[in-house]
Design a protein around this motif. Structure first.
Motif, mmCIF file in Angstrom:
data_model
loop_
_atom_site.group_PDB
_atom_site.id
_atom_site.type_symbol
_atom_site.label_atom_id
_atom_site.label_comp_id
_atom_site.label_asym_id
_atom_site.label_seq_id
_atom_site.Cartn_x
_atom_site.Cartn_y
_atom_site.Cartn_z
ATOM 1 N N ASN A 142 -13.782 -8.519 4.447
ATOM 2 C CA ASN A 142 -14.922 -7.849 5.107
ATOM 3 C C ASN A 142 -14.759 -6.337 5.061
ATOM 4 N N LEU A 152 -8.620 -18.371 -1.688
ATOM 5 C CA LEU A 152 -8.080 -17.590 -0.562
ATOM 6 C C LEU A 152 -6.588 -17.341 -0.740
ATOM 7 N N SER A 192 -22.123 -10.827 6.608
ATOM 8 C CA SER A 192 -20.864 -11.562 6.527
ATOM 9 C C SER A 192 -20.944 -12.727 7.490
ATOM 10 N N VAL A 204 -12.851 -12.885 6.738
ATOM 11 C CA VAL A 204 -12.118 -13.531 5.646
ATOM 12 C C VAL A 204 -10.861 -12.738 5.317
ATOM 13 N N ALA A 223 -7.709 -12.834 2.573
ATOM 14 C CA ALA A 223 -7.380 -13.517 1.311
ATOM 15 C C ALA A 223 -6.264 -12.783 0.590
ATOM 16 N N ASN A 266 -8.161 -7.994 4.316
ATOM 17 C CA ASN A 266 -9.408 -8.386 4.967
ATOM 18 C C ASN A 266 -10.566 -8.064 4.023
ATOM 19 N N ARG A 317 -18.347 -14.838 8.221
ATOM 20 C CA ARG A 317 -17.094 -15.032 8.983
ATOM 21 C C ARG A 317 -16.072 -14.023 8.494
ATOM 22 N N ASN A 358 -18.938 -15.227 2.386
ATOM 23 C CA ASN A 358 -18.741 -16.489 3.096
ATOM 24 C C ASN A 358 -17.426 -17.112 2.618
ATOM 25 N N ALA A 359 -16.966 -18.144 3.294
ATOM 26 C CA ALA A 359 -15.717 -18.784 2.875
ATOM 27 C C ALA A 359 -15.668 -20.213 3.350
ATOM 28 N N PHE A 363 -13.200 -17.908 -0.950
ATOM 29 C CA PHE A 363 -14.250 -17.079 -0.369
ATOM 30 C C PHE A 363 -15.294 -16.811 -1.436
#
Ligand code: ATP
Ligand code: MG
Length: 462
Positions: free
Chosen positions: A315, A458, A340, A344, A346, A313, A342, A379-380, A385
């Protein structure tokens, strides 16, 4: 090379002449047999109405037979259906004799026979004389006709002679041509080889310039490009080594100066000892940091293959990093903003990506102005991302924006030294981003602030 030329040039030439001559010989023999056959038919047609075959004396036909035999440089023997020899141009038999041979018997069965006596250079044609009436076909005799092939042989040997002269001349021409061209072709290649040899000996600055065929010029072009590239790599390597040694020497020099000055003075007060030892400890820490940074950079470059990819994650990762750096920012009263857009998830190498992002945020704090701010946003989209790190700091002059990712590059050596920078942070960040097949961009205005944009896939692309 030379042999290939000769092989390709000469072998087909000889093969071709051989086939040509043989072909001519066969054609000549067949056409001679055909001519003989026609002559026999013509003679038989003259004989039939005259009773020649029943031993009537017809001098015109005798003369005609002799004429034909002479033209063909051979012999004609005419036999009637009792196997009596009616006429022999060689005159070896008289009328009462018989000629009984396999070929003659065969011709009474309606078959003609063709024999090529190669040893004595003769063609022998034995052919029936047929009398065709309205009701039936009757074989009334046979003609045996010989013809010398000496004339064909003569033409053939003339042709052979010419072919030999032509082949020898052409062979010589091909050899000369081959020597000339293989020289012309191999000379530039030899030059390339020599250049490569000199390169191996260490003469890197020399390129090759070869005029010649298009392909060879291309080889020399690519070769020069390769040399240039190697030269560049060699230069950066040398620069790197000298930078490394310089950077490693600086703290040591400071330590030596500090220690020396303590040793030189007599009755140094204890406070001075303390002060200098604090400085010495700082220099040792600095040396330590340089060595650690260098090691992580070298490790990154070397183990590009072994990435420890997990789905994490982003974030959470950013929040962790910010939590760690906030106290440092607070010392200079710098405000840290995080936004943030959303959540994300990855696939990344957590340790490496965390190092890369930390470097960027540390810089944003380090090269800021008191009471400034640092803004980090995440952001993504469906593929990547994006992390944006902006600051209200001192900025980077435009002409240096390309250079900041180079190892050991610092815009203001004095300032970053003060803050303990070695100029390796962004080099590390860039190689981590590249290992994730991402991209990094910098936007900055001198004196106003800097923004770094990161774009990472991602899903990890191996
Ligand atoms: N946010 C920024 N604002 C202004 N200048 C920057 C910023 N980030 C980097 N720079 C400039 O780029 C140089 C290279 O940065 P880099 O992070 O590679 O090295 P460093 O910070 O000097 O040392 P290190 O990160 O290894 O401790 C810095 O010395 C600084 O001059
Ligand atoms: Mg840095």
């Amino acid at each position: 090379m030379l042999f290939v030329f000769i092989f390709v040039g000469i072998i087909p030439l000889y093969l071709f002449s051989y086939i040509l001559l043989n072909n001519y010989k066969e054609k000549a023999v067949t056409s001679r047999f055909n001519q003989m056959q026609n002559q026999i038919i013509m003679l038989s047609n003259q004989m039939l109405p005259t009773g020649y075959l029943t031993l009537a004396d017809v001098p015109e036909i005798d003369a005609e037979i002799n004429r034909v035999a002479e033209i063909y440089q051979g012999r004609i023997v005419v036999v009637n259906n009792n196997l009596n020899i009616v006429e022999d141009t060689y005159g070896l038999y008289d009328d009462k004799k018989y000629l009984v041979s396999k070929e003659v018997i065969q011709s009474f069965n309606g078959n003609s026979s063709k024999v090529h006596d190669k040893e004595n250079n003769y063609l022998i044609l034995t052919q029936p004389i047929t009398h065709t009436t309205e009701e039936q076909k009757v074989i009334v005799g046979a003609i045996v006709m010989n013809s010398s092939t000496k004339d064909i042989q003569a033409i053939l040997s003339g042709m052979e002679q010419r072919a030999i002269i032509f082949s020898v001349a052409l062979t010589m021409f091909i050899i000369i041509f081959a020597i000339y061209f293989s020289n012309k072709l191999t000379k530039p290649l030899t030059k390339v080889v020599n250049s490569i040899d000199r390169l191996t000996e260490g003469y890197m600055e020399e390129g090759v310039s070869i005029k010649g065929y298009y392909e060879i010029e291309k080889i020399s072009d690519s070769f020069n490009k390769m040399i240039n590239r190697m030269q560049k790599i060699e230069n950066t390597r040398q620069e790197f080594v000298s930078n490394v040694s310089h950077e490693l020497k600086t703290p040591i020099t400071s330590i030596k100066v500090l220690a020396d000055s303590l040793l030189m003075q007599e009755d140094t007060p204890v406070e001075l000892y303390r002060e200098f030892l604090v400085d010495i400890t700082e220099e040792i820490e600095r040396e330590n940091k340089i060595i650690n940074d260098l090691l992580s950079l070298v490790k990154l470059n070397k183990t590009a293959g072994d990435m420890n990819i997990t789905s994490i994650n982003i974030n959470d990762l950013l929040e962790q990093i910010l939590k760690r750096l906030r106290p440092i920012a607070k010392r200079q009263n710098i405000e840290m903003i995080y936004e943030s857009f959303r959540p994300v998830m990855a696939e990344v190498d957590e340790v490496k990506i965390s190092l890369a992002i930390s470097n960027l945020i540390e810089n944003a704090i380090k090269y800021n102005t008191p009471d400034g701010w640092v803004r980090v946003s995440l952001n993504a989209d469906h593929k990547y991302f994006f992390i944006k790190i902006s600051d209200s700091g001192i900025g980077i002059p435009e002409e240096m924006q390309d250079l900041i990712f180079e190892r050991f590059f610092r815009v203001d050596k004095a300032r970053s030294r003060e803050s303990g920078g070695t100029g390796l942070g962004l080099a590390i960040t860039k190689s981590v981003v590249q290992m994730h097949r991402g991209a990094i961009r910098v936007y900055s205005k001198d004196g106003e602030g800097t923004t770094f944009n990161l774009r990472i896939p991602l899903n990890y692309i191996a």
